[in-house]
Design an enzyme around this catalytic site. Sequence first.
Site, short mmCIF file in Angstrom:
data_model
loop_
_atom_site.label_atom_id
_atom_site.label_comp_id
_atom_site.label_asym_id
_atom_site.label_seq_id
_atom_site.Cartn_x
_atom_site.Cartn_y
_atom_site.Cartn_z
N GLU A 51 0.85 -1.19 0.00
CA GLU A 51 0.00 0.00 0.00
C GLU A 51 0.88 1.23 0.00
O GLU A 51 2.12 1.12 0.08
CB GLU A 51 -0.93 -0.02 1.21
CG GLU A 51 -2.03 -1.07 1.10
CD GLU A 51 -3.00 -1.02 2.26
OE1 GLU A 51 -3.84 -0.11 2.28
OE2 GLU A 51 -2.90 -1.87 3.15
N ARG A 76 -0.90 8.98 8.80
CA ARG A 76 -0.73 7.55 9.08
C ARG A 76 -0.31 6.76 7.84
O ARG A 76 -0.84 6.97 6.75
CB ARG A 76 -2.05 6.97 9.60
CG ARG A 76 -2.05 5.48 9.76
CD ARG A 76 -3.30 5.00 10.44
NE ARG A 76 -4.48 5.17 9.65
CZ ARG A 76 -4.96 4.27 8.79
NH1 ARG A 76 -4.33 3.12 8.59
NH2 ARG A 76 -6.07 4.51 8.13
N ARG A 93 -0.48 8.79 1.72
CA ARG A 93 -1.87 9.18 1.48
C ARG A 93 -2.11 10.69 1.45
O ARG A 93 -2.88 11.19 0.63
CB ARG A 93 -2.69 8.60 2.63
CG ARG A 93 -3.89 7.90 2.18
CD ARG A 93 -4.47 7.14 3.33
NE ARG A 93 -4.37 5.73 3.09
CZ ARG A 93 -4.79 4.81 3.94
NH1 ARG A 93 -5.29 5.17 5.11
NH2 ARG A 93 -4.69 3.55 3.64
N HIS A 101 -11.29 10.01 6.43
CA HIS A 101 -11.11 8.57 6.66
C HIS A 101 -10.66 8.24 8.07
O HIS A 101 -11.16 7.32 8.70
CB HIS A 101 -10.07 8.09 5.66
CG HIS A 101 -9.77 6.62 5.69
ND1 HIS A 101 -10.73 5.67 5.41
CD2 HIS A 101 -8.62 5.95 5.96
CE1 HIS A 101 -10.17 4.46 5.49
NE2 HIS A 101 -8.90 4.60 5.84
N HIS A 148 -8.75 9.68 2.72
CA HIS A 148 -8.33 8.57 1.85
C HIS A 148 -8.52 9.03 0.41
O HIS A 148 -9.56 9.60 0.07
CB HIS A 148 -9.18 7.33 2.14
CG HIS A 148 -8.58 6.07 1.59
ND1 HIS A 148 -8.52 5.82 0.24
CD2 HIS A 148 -7.99 5.02 2.21
CE1 HIS A 148 -7.93 4.64 0.06
NE2 HIS A 148 -7.60 4.14 1.24
P1 FAD Z 1 -13.68 0.79 15.84
O1 FAD Z 1 -13.39 -0.47 15.14
O2 FAD Z 1 -14.27 1.88 15.04
O3 FAD Z 1 -14.65 0.47 17.07
C1 FAD Z 1 -15.21 1.53 17.82
C2 FAD Z 1 -16.33 0.94 18.65
O4 FAD Z 1 -16.75 1.89 19.62
C3 FAD Z 1 -17.57 0.59 17.88
O5 FAD Z 1 -18.02 -0.65 18.36
C4 FAD Z 1 -18.57 1.67 18.25
O6 FAD Z 1 -19.92 1.30 18.18
C5 FAD Z 1 -18.16 1.93 19.67
N1 FAD Z 1 -18.55 3.23 20.21
C6 FAD Z 1 -18.22 4.46 19.76
N2 FAD Z 1 -18.74 5.41 20.57
C7 FAD Z 1 -19.40 4.75 21.55
C8 FAD Z 1 -20.16 5.16 22.68
N3 FAD Z 1 -20.34 6.45 23.00
N4 FAD Z 1 -20.72 4.21 23.47
C9 FAD Z 1 -20.57 2.90 23.18
N5 FAD Z 1 -19.87 2.45 22.13
C10 FAD Z 1 -19.29 3.37 21.33
N6 FAD Z 1 -6.87 0.41 9.00
C11 FAD Z 1 -5.90 -0.48 8.72
O7 FAD Z 1 -4.93 -0.58 9.46
N7 FAD Z 1 -6.03 -1.29 7.63
C12 FAD Z 1 -7.07 -1.23 6.78
O8 FAD Z 1 -7.16 -1.99 5.83
C13 FAD Z 1 -8.08 -0.27 7.04
N8 FAD Z 1 -9.14 -0.13 6.19
C14 FAD Z 1 -10.13 0.75 6.52
C15 FAD Z 1 -11.25 0.83 5.69
C16 FAD Z 1 -12.30 1.67 6.03
C17 FAD Z 1 -13.48 1.79 5.12
C18 FAD Z 1 -12.24 2.43 7.23
C19 FAD Z 1 -13.37 3.32 7.61
C20 FAD Z 1 -11.11 2.36 8.04
C21 FAD Z 1 -10.06 1.53 7.68
N9 FAD Z 1 -8.93 1.43 8.49
C22 FAD Z 1 -7.95 0.53 8.19
C23 FAD Z 1 -8.87 2.13 9.78
C24 FAD Z 1 -9.23 1.14 10.89
O9 FAD Z 1 -10.26 0.30 10.44
C25 FAD Z 1 -9.69 1.81 12.16
O10 FAD Z 1 -8.85 2.88 12.50
C26 FAD Z 1 -9.67 0.77 13.30
O11 FAD Z 1 -10.49 -0.31 12.92
C27 FAD Z 1 -10.14 1.37 14.57
O12 FAD Z 1 -10.37 0.34 15.49
P2 FAD Z 1 -10.96 0.70 16.90
O13 FAD Z 1 -11.13 -0.57 17.65
O14 FAD Z 1 -10.16 1.78 17.50
O15 FAD Z 1 -12.38 1.36 16.58
C1 SIN Z 2 -7.33 0.71 2.48
O1 SIN Z 2 -7.60 -0.48 2.33
O2 SIN Z 2 -7.01 1.47 1.58
C2 SIN Z 2 -7.43 1.28 3.85
C3 SIN Z 2 -6.18 1.00 4.53
C4 SIN Z 2 -6.01 1.88 5.72
O3 SIN Z 2 -6.83 2.76 6.00
O4 SIN Z 2 -4.99 1.69 6.39
#
Ligand code: FAD
Ligand code: SIN
Length: 532
Positions: free
Chosen positions: A118, A387, A291, A352, A245
Amino acid sequence: MRNYDFLVIGSGLAGLVFALETAAKGKVAIITKKSLYDCNTDYAQGGIAAVLDIKDSFEEHVNDTYVAGCELGKKEIIRQIVKEAPARIQYLIDLGTKFTLENKDLDPRLENLSLTREGGHSQKRVAYSADSTGHEVMTALIAACRKNENIDIYENHLAIDLITQHHISQAQHFIPNITCWGAYILDITTNEIEIFRARKTMLATGGGAQAYSYNTNPDIATGDGYAMAHLAGARIVNMEFVQFHPTAFYDPEGNPFLISEAVRGEGAILKLKNGDTFMHKYHPLGCLAPRDIVSRAIDFELRKSGDKHLYLDATHIPAEKLKLHFPYIYKKCAQRGVDITQAPIPVVPAAHYFCGGIITTIDGETDIRNLYTAGEVACTGLHGANRLASNSLLEALVISWRAAHHHTINDEVEFPEILPWLETTEFNENEWVIISHNRKILNTIMQGYVGITRSRRLLKYANSRINNIYEEINNFYHHNPVRKEVIETRNIAIVASLIVRSALMRKESRGAHFVYDYPEKDDVKYLKDTII
Ligand code: FAD
Ligand code: SIN
């Protein structure tokens, strides 16, 4: 009133790993505002970055991360996270995550994983599961949590506020350091508020790109964790670095979805509407530059041409290969009338990821005693000003695991008496417009005034408008019973304000923060974090 050893707010990768790893030490509650699957993690496509190839090295991963972050990342933190990556990927495999293998007949072992590339990576080092890596990881984690008798799961429960000394009965002694005792939780189905007391609280609420009208995130991503931690007195850092993104599917109706960077990693090319390529003019890595550089280049080109979108052309990649690696993207695009094997994909950048967040140590500790954070809401110093792709899932995984195993986690703590939530009974329907209108207005301000390229004048206008809107929402919040929409809109206003204030404090351009008034970076004055 419910009592737990560990309260986990959020059911993404960061929350679930912490829950699983602490369940051996005590009773755990997972609070999540929709279903367990509703989170950014479930949306992750590209994969998880880790050094898994003999040709690669930890130092190269460290350097790529540091360079992509425009030298603002903390090298020691980066090195530690990068070194722990292979062991944590193995942990996910052991839990049952099925990563794509070099050859489907091989054993699911680290050395047999297929790796993709990537933007900003000098090597192929992204472990993936087709283009649904996040969903695959979530399936394994959720199955493990559901089986664990020490974990109670509360879906459709929303954390409103962290409980700190302000919420403790006055009869008790003053506690010198800010300490967290759990949270006030709204049951969204009944609109009742309960107190969840906990010895340790993990805030794993993910990001807040829903502050922008055009974004890649699910609707839960309203930045609640940043707002709650800020209101409780924790320091928030580097919020100006909002990562856009480069390639979200262009939808004039405002319903975009991500086209993974891995599609470019496998050879797809960005083209203007007239068919011209352009990224070679901006960076030696071309379409696979970091990015921030790609999104800014697109922004410049679209402003020049007046076009609303450009194209990502994957038609020269063999159709079978595209369909095998990107079945989800192939299907989603087909539903919108684009066969990606035959036609270029219309794309445009979208908000993003937040590179900043709550100041957090490598072990997930915050400024507040007994409050831990991990994942997107936390800022450990890994990402700096921008990032590196696929480093987010990695950070969530490493930090939440470390937080769960942190040596202070077994402290014996006496629960204090917590004041009940003071609920107003009368609901003012007539003023609901304050919530419904202002959410859209906040989104529009952030998209237009605080986007990929900024100016100080626009940031100042945004600041005063956001402050006014916040006053209105906060007033409504204090005079009406609590509802999910009110909390989320208030939190978006707080997050918007944190972003704009941070952007105004940084009088230079670096990484994901570009401001026309100061188009260059200034290492003398600004090679430092922006702290609120
Ligand atoms: P999340 O997985 O977002 O979980 C947050 C949780 O908190 C959810 O369950 C939500 O409901 C809960 N929550 C929020 N507020 C409250 C509240 N007030 N009360 C109760 N619950 C609450 N990163 C990579 O490294 N590789 C990738 O390939 C990649 N692809 C991506 C593709 C997309 C489309 C997106 C949007 C992001 C991508 N990212 C990627 C970024 C990555 O997915 C996120 O940064 C990461 O998953 C965050 O994980 P997390 O556990 O911190 O939060
Ligand atoms: C992607 O698959 O392009 C998202 C990867 C990332 O947000 O790190």
